[in-house]
Design a protein around this motif. Structure first.
Motif, PDB file in Angstrom:
ATOM      1  N   SER A 137       0.833  -1.191   0.000  1.00 49.57           N
ATOM      2  CA  SER A 137       0.000   0.000   0.000  1.00 49.57           C
ATOM      3  C   SER A 137       0.877   1.254   0.000  1.00 49.57           C
ATOM      4  CB  SER A 137      -0.907   0.003   1.231  1.00 49.57           C
ATOM      5  OG  SER A 137      -1.754   1.135   1.232  1.00 49.57           O
ATOM      6  N   PRO A 138       1.045   1.891  -1.172  1.00 51.87           N
ATOM      7  CA  PRO A 138       0.480   1.512  -2.469  1.00 51.87           C
ATOM      8  C   PRO A 138       1.211   0.296  -3.048  1.00 51.87           C
ATOM      9  CG  PRO A 138       1.958   3.365  -2.731  1.00 51.87           C
ATOM     10  CD  PRO A 138       1.852   3.126  -1.260  1.00 51.87           C
ATOM     11  N   PRO A 139       0.557  -0.436  -3.962  1.00 52.42           N
ATOM     12  CA  PRO A 139       1.192  -1.621  -4.551  1.00 52.42           C
ATOM     13  C   PRO A 139       2.338  -1.229  -5.483  1.00 52.42           C
ATOM     14  CG  PRO A 139      -0.891  -1.181  -5.643  1.00 52.42           C
ATOM     15  CD  PRO A 139      -0.808  -0.235  -4.481  1.00 52.42           C
ATOM     16  N   ARG A 140       3.527  -1.718  -5.153  1.00 52.38           N
ATOM     17  CA  ARG A 140       4.699  -1.398  -5.966  1.00 52.38           C
ATOM     18  C   ARG A 140       5.492  -2.654  -6.259  1.00 52.38           C
ATOM     19  NH1 ARG A 140       6.448   4.182  -2.749  1.00 52.38           N
ATOM     20  NH2 ARG A 140       4.876   5.519  -3.746  1.00 52.38           N
ATOM     21  N   ILE A 161      17.328  -1.631 -12.131  1.00 54.72           N
ATOM     22  CA  ILE A 161      16.120  -2.050 -11.426  1.00 54.72           C
ATOM     23  C   ILE A 161      15.127  -0.892 -11.482  1.00 54.72           C
ATOM     24  CG2 ILE A 161      15.102  -2.723  -9.219  1.00 54.72           C
ATOM     25  CD1 ILE A 161      17.771  -3.986  -8.479  1.00 54.72           C
ATOM     26  N   PHE A 162      14.026  -1.110 -12.191  1.00 54.86           N
ATOM     27  CA  PHE A 162      12.971  -0.106 -12.270  1.00 54.86           C
ATOM     28  C   PHE A 162      11.947  -0.400 -11.168  1.00 54.86           C
ATOM     29  CE2 PHE A 162      14.562  -0.204 -16.663  1.00 54.86           C
ATOM     30  CZ  PHE A 162      14.789   1.146 -16.880  1.00 54.86           C
ATOM     31  N   ILE A 163      11.670   0.597 -10.348  1.00 53.22           N
ATOM     32  CA  ILE A 163      10.676   0.474  -9.290  1.00 53.22           C
ATOM     33  C   ILE A 163       9.425   1.220  -9.748  1.00 53.22           C
ATOM     34  CG2 ILE A 163      10.143   1.010  -6.884  1.00 53.22           C
ATOM     35  CD1 ILE A 163      13.224   1.002  -6.426  1.00 53.22           C
ATOM     36  N   GLY A 164       8.301   0.533  -9.722  1.00 51.06           N
ATOM     37  CA  GLY A 164       7.094   1.155 -10.245  1.00 51.06           C
ATOM     38  C   GLY A 164       5.866   0.910  -9.396  1.00 51.06           C
ATOM     39  N   GLU A 165       4.904   1.814  -9.527  1.00 53.76           N
ATOM     40  CA  GLU A 165       3.632   1.681  -8.829  1.00 53.76           C
ATOM     41  C   GLU A 165       2.606   1.063  -9.775  1.00 53.76           C
ATOM     42  OE1 GLU A 165       0.437   4.637  -6.641  1.00 53.76           O
ATOM     43  OE2 GLU A 165       2.592   4.911  -6.298  1.00 53.76           O
TER      44      GLU A 165
END
Length: 234
Positions: free
Chosen positions: A42-45, A132-136
């Motif tokens: 929360s939020p989903p990442r 490493i791409f971190i995304g929501e």
């Protein structure tokens, strides 16, 4: 202090099999990825590791958007080979594959997919050969019921191989000696798939018991599409 580094231990880590797709301008592309994991709820990442040399890396960097298609266990090797061993700079990978358009028209592969995610990049980390791409996660949708394809199943049951650009690729220390019973078998120089004359390639018209020399010259590797001339005897 024990300093032994047995790289084979890394093969015991668990992974799934996915298609990550992206778009920038009119350019579309997708690739096989196994290094995807959820990092917050929360939020989903989620985070994904992409080789810097890949076209998909370039498109994600430019657009900040990507999709993740979760593959089903029955996904054909040829489909995986199309996205895992072919370059998007030489082949329009999505031209013969059913796909949708999502956020900012980003492609979403739905062929052989159980579900998909649409992700907006919020950060990235340079880890050398990969980013490493971190995304929501902005959207997540189920497409059908089924069993997700795992990396272990892909290797142990389907006989799949690992691309040299994959985050989990482990180069062999030495070339292993031919095993007993390898006579007549040929290995694809591109993806490592092995043609076994006892099994043939029935899906593509090559009956079991067909010697490699008797295969038509126009035959191609069922995984990556390499030509017959790109096979070498084991």
């Amino acid at each position: 202090m024990d300093t032994e580094l047995d790289m084979s231990v890394l093969n015991l880590l668990s992974y799934g099999m996915y298609v990550v797709a992206a778009k920038s301008g009119d350019q579309l592309n997708g690739q096989i990825v196994n290094t995807i994991f959820q990092i917050t709820a929360s939020p989903p990442r989620i985070a994904v590791s992409i080789n810097k040399e890949n076209l998909t890396h370039e498109l994600i960097t430019q657009s900040g958007i990507f999709s993740v298609s979760i593959l089903e266990e029955a996904t054909p090797l040829g489909f995986i080979g199309r996205f895992g061993f072919r370059s998007g700079r030489e082949l329009d990978k999505l031209s013969a594959v059913k796909h949708l358009r999502g956020i900012e028209r980003c492609p979403i592969v739905v062929d052989n997919a159980l579900a998909y995610l649409e992700v907006k990049v919020i950060d990235h980390v340079d880890v050398g050969t990969h980013t490493i791409f971190i995304g929501e996660v902005k959207r997540a949708k189920n497409l059908q019921e089924g069993t997700p394809l795992t990396y272990a199943y892909y290797h142990q049951v389907k006989g799949g191989k690992t691309s040299k650009r994959a985050a989990t690729y482990i180069p062999p220390i030495t070339e292993p000696p031919p095993a007993t019973g390898e006579e007549g078998k040929y290995r694809c120089e591109v993806c490592g798939w092995i043609y076994d004359p006892e099994k043939g390639d029935p899906e593509h018209g090559i009956a079991p018991g067909t010697a490699f020399e008797d295969i038509p010259d126009e035959w191609i590797c069922p995984v990556c599409g390499a030509s017959k001339s790109q096979f070498t005897p084991i």
